[in-house]
Motif scaffolding. Structure first.
Motif, PDB file in Angstrom:
ATOM      1  N   LEU A  31      10.072  33.862  25.963  1.00 45.53           N
ATOM      2  CA  LEU A  31      10.597  33.343  24.693  1.00 45.53           C
ATOM      3  C   LEU A  31       9.788  34.036  23.594  1.00 45.53           C
ATOM      4  O   LEU A  31       8.805  33.479  23.089  1.00 45.53           O
ATOM      5  CB  LEU A  31      10.393  31.829  24.603  1.00 45.53           C
ATOM      6  N   PRO A  32      10.176  35.226  23.233  1.00 44.41           N
ATOM      7  CA  PRO A  32       9.340  35.999  22.302  1.00 44.41           C
ATOM      8  C   PRO A  32       9.488  35.510  20.861  1.00 44.41           C
ATOM      9  O   PRO A  32      10.368  34.697  20.552  1.00 44.41           O
ATOM     10  CB  PRO A  32       9.893  37.412  22.448  1.00 44.41           C
ATOM     11  N   TYR A  33       8.622  35.994  19.971  1.00 42.22           N
ATOM     12  CA  TYR A  33       8.842  35.824  18.526  1.00 42.22           C
ATOM     13  C   TYR A  33      10.218  36.393  18.192  1.00 42.22           C
ATOM     14  O   TYR A  33      10.629  37.391  18.757  1.00 42.22           O
ATOM     15  CB  TYR A  33       7.866  36.698  17.730  1.00 42.22           C
ATOM     16  N   THR A  34      10.875  35.778  17.237  1.00 36.51           N
ATOM     17  CA  THR A  34      12.060  36.446  16.683  1.00 36.51           C
ATOM     18  C   THR A  34      11.679  36.916  15.279  1.00 36.51           C
ATOM     19  O   THR A  34      10.570  36.631  14.806  1.00 36.51           O
ATOM     20  CB  THR A  34      13.252  35.473  16.538  1.00 36.51           C
ATOM     21  N   ALA A  35      12.607  37.582  14.614  1.00 40.54           N
ATOM     22  CA  ALA A  35      12.396  37.931  13.208  1.00 40.54           C
ATOM     23  C   ALA A  35      12.101  36.638  12.451  1.00 40.54           C
ATOM     24  O   ALA A  35      12.614  35.570  12.806  1.00 40.54           O
ATOM     25  CB  ALA A  35      13.643  38.601  12.654  1.00 40.54           C
ATOM     26  N   VAL A  36      11.293  36.716  11.398  1.00 44.80           N
ATOM     27  CA  VAL A  36      10.856  35.524  10.666  1.00 44.80           C
ATOM     28  C   VAL A  36      12.036  34.677  10.186  1.00 44.80           C
ATOM     29  O   VAL A  36      12.041  33.452  10.308  1.00 44.80           O
ATOM     30  CB  VAL A  36       9.965  35.932   9.464  1.00 44.80           C
ATOM     31  N   GLY A  37      13.058  35.306   9.675  1.00 46.69           N
ATOM     32  CA  GLY A  37      14.199  34.561   9.133  1.00 46.69           C
ATOM     33  C   GLY A  37      15.174  34.060  10.179  1.00 46.69           C
ATOM     34  O   GLY A  37      16.187  33.444   9.846  1.00 46.69           O
ATOM     35  N   GLY A  38      14.861  34.313  11.449  1.00 46.18           N
ATOM     36  CA  GLY A  38      15.756  33.879  12.523  1.00 46.18           C
ATOM     37  C   GLY A  38      16.297  35.077  13.283  1.00 46.18           C
ATOM     38  O   GLY A  38      16.351  36.183  12.747  1.00 46.18           O
ATOM     39  N   ALA A  39      16.692  34.841  14.534  1.00 42.45           N
ATOM     40  CA  ALA A  39      17.250  35.922  15.355  1.00 42.45           C
ATOM     41  C   ALA A  39      18.496  36.477  14.661  1.00 42.45           C
ATOM     42  O   ALA A  39      19.307  35.702  14.150  1.00 42.45           O
ATOM     43  CB  ALA A  39      17.594  35.390  16.738  1.00 42.45           C
ATOM     44  N   PRO A  40      18.655  37.814  14.635  1.00 40.38           N
ATOM     45  CA  PRO A  40      19.800  38.402  13.921  1.00 40.38           C
ATOM     46  C   PRO A  40      21.155  37.816  14.349  1.00 40.38           C
ATOM     47  O   PRO A  40      22.011  37.556  13.502  1.00 40.38           O
ATOM     48  CB  PRO A  40      19.696  39.893  14.263  1.00 40.38           C
ATOM     49  N   ALA A  41      21.326  37.581  15.648  1.00 38.34           N
ATOM     50  CA  ALA A  41      22.629  37.063  16.115  1.00 38.34           C
ATOM     51  C   ALA A  41      22.872  35.662  15.557  1.00 38.34           C
ATOM     52  O   ALA A  41      24.006  35.308  15.203  1.00 38.34           O
ATOM     53  CB  ALA A  41      22.663  37.047  17.642  1.00 38.34           C
ATOM     54  N   LEU A  42      21.815  34.854  15.484  1.00 39.38           N
ATOM     55  CA  LEU A  42      21.959  33.493  14.950  1.00 39.38           C
ATOM     56  C   LEU A  42      22.311  33.541  13.461  1.00 39.38           C
ATOM     57  O   LEU A  42      23.190  32.801  12.988  1.00 39.38           O
ATOM     58  CB  LEU A  42      20.656  32.706  15.176  1.00 39.38           C
ATOM     59  N   ARG A  43      21.652  34.424  12.729  1.00 36.61           N
ATOM     60  CA  ARG A  43      21.938  34.505  11.284  1.00 36.61           C
ATOM     61  C   ARG A  43      23.378  34.943  11.060  1.00 36.61           C
ATOM     62  O   ARG A  43      24.049  34.459  10.139  1.00 36.61           O
ATOM     63  CB  ARG A  43      20.951  35.454  10.608  1.00 36.61           C
ATOM     64  N   GLN A  44      23.822  35.835  11.914  1.00 32.38           N
ATOM     65  CA  GLN A  44      25.213  36.289  11.803  1.00 32.38           C
ATOM     66  C   GLN A  44      26.187  35.126  12.083  1.00 32.38           C
ATOM     67  O   GLN A  44      27.160  34.926  11.364  1.00 32.38           O
ATOM     68  CB  GLN A  44      25.444  37.370  12.839  1.00 32.38           C
ATOM     69  N   GLN A  45      25.868  34.365  13.120  1.00 29.22           N
ATOM     70  CA  GLN A  45      26.725  33.223  13.476  1.00 29.22           C
ATOM     71  C   GLN A  45      26.747  32.192  12.341  1.00 29.22           C
ATOM     72  O   GLN A  45      27.800  31.643  11.989  1.00 29.22           O
ATOM     73  CB  GLN A  45      26.209  32.562  14.756  1.00 29.22           C
ATOM     74  N   LEU A  46      25.585  31.920  11.765  1.00 27.99           N
ATOM     75  CA  LEU A  46      25.521  30.917  10.693  1.00 27.99           C
ATOM     76  C   LEU A  46      26.269  31.403   9.446  1.00 27.99           C
ATOM     77  O   LEU A  46      26.893  30.602   8.739  1.00 27.99           O
ATOM     78  CB  LEU A  46      24.066  30.576  10.369  1.00 27.99           C
ATOM     79  N   ALA A  47      26.239  32.715   9.200  1.00 27.69           N
ATOM     80  CA  ALA A  47      27.017  33.260   8.085  1.00 27.69           C
ATOM     81  C   ALA A  47      28.507  33.016   8.342  1.00 27.69           C
ATOM     82  O   ALA A  47      29.272  32.684   7.427  1.00 27.69           O
ATOM     83  CB  ALA A  47      26.722  34.739   7.903  1.00 27.69           C
TER      84      ALA A  47
END
Ligand code: PMP
Length: 383
Positions: free
Chosen positions: A62-78
């Motif tokens: 379970l590595p660190y993700t980008a600070v603002g959230g995993a890119p795939a999650l940010r895309q989904q939330l958008a």
């Protein structure tokens, strides 16, 4: 005695979390306490959320993700913002946070400087004022009217940011499209920015949810919208929330979040991904509606309290100013003598009111707790 910094010396724990903690300690001592102080759901987190997290636990890393959230999650939330909220957002407009609270702190931090004026409508969620105080802001409290219109908005003082909670804790007010249009016009005219907390967007009984940022120029206007899985998906302890904001502010929030918490825990991000894919929650809402009506009916026969049925949310807001304006005292007697915890209106800027989080228990316990409030209220009304 050990000194704390001047910066934090005047700060106190939130009244809401302090009361909840007091309940926890009483329970640890073996006391039985009915807790209406905050809204903790008796519902479990959605099955899809629990399954996704169980599966993630099987992964070796379970590595660190980008600070603002995993890119795939940010895309989904958008995608959620575009489809459910009509907010034209991309991944660059999303930052994943430890609940709404972190989103609120970070938004205010990047939007203001110490001394700036921020308008908050009363009654208010305690965290708006506490966060403003932590950041050295000039918080101006204005009574929230029944209907927000241009005449009301024109009378507001000059400010850097207006904070709105839609749907509203504790009154349940659901802002109409026309109210939000008036607010957007006012933001355009005043060059004021806005933070809209939409944490209760899925808990609407009557009315339709509209987002203030569902307009073409939301980014130019500087509208931040905050979402949380805590209430919509009964996931209070999971600390899963996010904000949508102009890209420049998201970058600034990442710079702030990085050294403090870095990314939200990877498991919470897995949970957030599953939660915000759920959409509406009709079963939860039907259950809350029955409880809401049960409590409203019980109080309807009591002349010393005025408690309308709220159009949304997990709270009931009762006016007991006919018997007392010292609702801190009322809450104190209630927990000491009856072992029932409520939130006094003072914590939300309104002495003379009480707030009841009604979603925590089974119906028998709910009735018992309300009966205790009625006993105390009657006693005070008759004395
Ligand atoms: N906003 C408001 C107005 C609330 O009342 C709550 C829950 N108490 C939240 C947000 C949820 O906050 P968090 O996501 O930090 O749990």
């Amino acid at each position: 005695m050990m000194q704390v910094s001047k910066r934090i010396a005047a700060a106190r724990p939130l009244a809401t979390t302090a009361m909840h903690e007091r309940v926890d300690i009483l329970r640890l001592q073996g006391e039985s306490v009915i807790d209406f102080s905050i809204a903790i759901s008796h519902f479990p987190a959605p099955a899809s959320v629990r399954a996704a997290v169980a599966e993630a636990l099987q992964q070796p890393l379970l590595p660190y993700t980008a600070v603002g959230g995993a890119p795939a999650l940010r895309q989904q939330l958008a995608g959620k913002l575009r489809e459910e909220n009509g907010i034209s957002a991309g991944a660059q407009h999303v930052i994943v946070t430890n609940g709404a609270k972190q989103a609120l702190y970070q938004s205010l931090y990047v939007m203001t400087d110490p001394g700036d004026t921020v308008i908050v409508f009363r009654p208010h969620w305690p965290a708006y004022v506490a966060t403003g105080q932590l950041l050295g802001l000039n918080i101006v409290l204005v009574d929230q009217p029944e209907v927000v219109d241009a005449a009301f908005l024109d009378r507001l003082p000059r400010a850097k940011v207006l904070i709105i909670n839609n749907p509203h804790n504790p009154t349940g007010k659901v802002y109409t499209k026309s109210e939000l249009d008036s607010i957007a016009d006012w933001l355009r005219a005043r060059r004021c920015h806005a933070i809209v907390d939409e944490s209760y967007e899925k808990l609407i009984f009557e009315g339709v949810h509209h987002s203030l940022a569902a307009c073409k120029d939301w980014e130019e206007l500087g509208i931040v919208t905050i979402f949380s899985a805590s209430q919509s998906y009964a996931m209070m302890g999971w600390r899963a929330g996010f904000a949508s904001a102009p890209a420049v502010w998201v970058k600034a929030m990442e710079a702030l979040q990085g050294p403090i918490t870095a990314a939200v825990p990877a498991l919470s991000q897995v949970a957030a991904e599953a939660a915000f894919a759920v959409g509406d929650v009709p079963e939860l809402l039907a259950d809350y509606r029955v409880r809401r009506d049960l409590v409203v009916d019980m109080f309807a026969t009591q002349p010393w309290i005025k408690m309308p049925a709220p159009a949304s949310g997990p709270y009931l807001w009762g006016d007991i100013s006919g018997i007392t304006r010292d609702t801190v005292g009322f809450a104190e007697t209630l927990i000491e003598e009856f072992r029932v915890a409520i939130m006094p209106g003072e914590a939300l800027g309104c002495p003379g009111f009480i707030r009841i989080g009604y979603i925590a228990d089974d119906e028998t316990t709910l009735r018992k707790g309300v009966q205790a409030i009625i006993s105390l209220g009657k006693r005070m009304a008759e004395s």
